[in-house]
Design a protein around this motif. Structure first.
Motif, PDB file in Angstrom:
ATOM      1  N   ILE A 183       1.904   6.293  -6.462  1.00  0.00           N
ATOM      2  CA  ILE A 183       0.632   7.238  -7.544  1.00  0.00           C
ATOM      3  C   ILE A 183       0.978   9.245  -6.866  1.00  0.00           C
ATOM      4  CG2 ILE A 183      -1.490   8.573  -7.042  1.00  0.00           C
ATOM      5  CD1 ILE A 183      -2.686   4.961  -5.857  1.00  0.00           C
ATOM      6  N   VAL A 184       1.565   8.516  -5.943  1.00  0.00           N
ATOM      7  CA  VAL A 184       1.967  10.212  -5.986  1.00  0.00           C
ATOM      8  C   VAL A 184       3.156  11.037  -6.456  1.00  0.00           C
ATOM      9  CG1 VAL A 184       3.440  11.961  -3.807  1.00  0.00           C
ATOM     10  CG2 VAL A 184       1.267  10.504  -3.248  1.00  0.00           C
TER      11      VAL A 184
ATOM     12  N   ARG B  55       0.965  -1.268   0.148  1.00  0.00           N
ATOM     13  CA  ARG B  55       0.085  -0.217  -0.162  1.00  0.00           C
ATOM     14  C   ARG B  55       1.015   1.138   0.382  1.00  0.00           C
ATOM     15  NH1 ARG B  55      -4.150  -1.831   4.313  1.00  0.00           N
ATOM     16  NH2 ARG B  55      -4.877  -3.261   3.381  1.00  0.00           N
ATOM     17  N   MET B  56       1.909   0.975   0.898  1.00  0.00           N
ATOM     18  CA  MET B  56       2.894   2.484   1.201  1.00  0.00           C
ATOM     19  C   MET B  56       3.666   2.412  -0.397  1.00  0.00           C
ATOM     20  SD  MET B  56       4.735   2.287   4.172  1.00  0.00           S
ATOM     21  CE  MET B  56       5.601   4.052   4.404  1.00  0.00           C
TER      22      MET B  56
ATOM     23  N   SER C 138       1.153   4.253  -3.123  1.00  0.00           N
ATOM     24  CA  SER C 138       0.262   5.168  -2.376  1.00  0.00           C
ATOM     25  C   SER C 138       1.338   6.554  -3.050  1.00  0.00           C
ATOM     26  CB  SER C 138       0.165   5.452  -0.778  1.00  0.00           C
ATOM     27  OG  SER C 138       0.885   5.196  -0.040  1.00  0.00           O
TER      28      SER C 138
END
Length: 133
Positions: free
Chosen positions: A55-56, A48-49, A52
């Motif tokens: 995506i950033v 998940r990290m 994320s």
């Protein structure tokens, strides 16, 4: 008697009247499954990290790309404007040179005589002859 995957005897399979015999679950097994569960949770959390952060980073690159495109188009417009202004500047320089030349001509005697003749003025001993047509 049947046992489940953890080695415990299920009640439904025990004969009636018999005393329940509980076998202790080995300590290793409990801690190893907990460790595995923790490892799975950490992997999920890490995924998940990573997702994320990816995506950033993607959004950052996208915004940066859009800004670059906008700045490039602005730069192109400014270059076009600069070339037009440069042409206008050259035209104004030519006009300035023409005006300087005319100013120098206005200060000559030839120009003064020409203007006097247009106004109908003559030298004291000069006679105007009109040509017959």
């Amino acid at each position: 008697m049947t046992s489940d995957n953890r080695g415990r005897v299920r009640r439904s399979d025990r004969p009636q009247g018999s005393r329940e015999v509980r076998r202790p679950v080995p300590q290793e097994r409990r801690t190893s499954t907990r460790r595995l569960d923790e490892i799975r949770r950490k992997r999920i959390k890490n995924r998940r990290m990573i997702l994320s952060v990816s995506i950033v980073a993607f959004l950052f690159c996208l915004v940066l790309g859009i800004q670059m495109i906008q700045k490039y188009s602005t730069l192109r417009e400014l270059k076009e404007q600069e070339s037009k202004l440069q042409e206008q500047y050259q035209a104004e320089l030519e006009l300035s040179q023409e005006l300087k030349d005319k100013e120098a001509y206005v200060k000559t005697d030839e120009y003064v005589e020409e203007m006097a003749r247009r106004l109908g003025l003559l030298y004291p001993n000069e006679i105007i002859f009109k040509a017959d047509r």
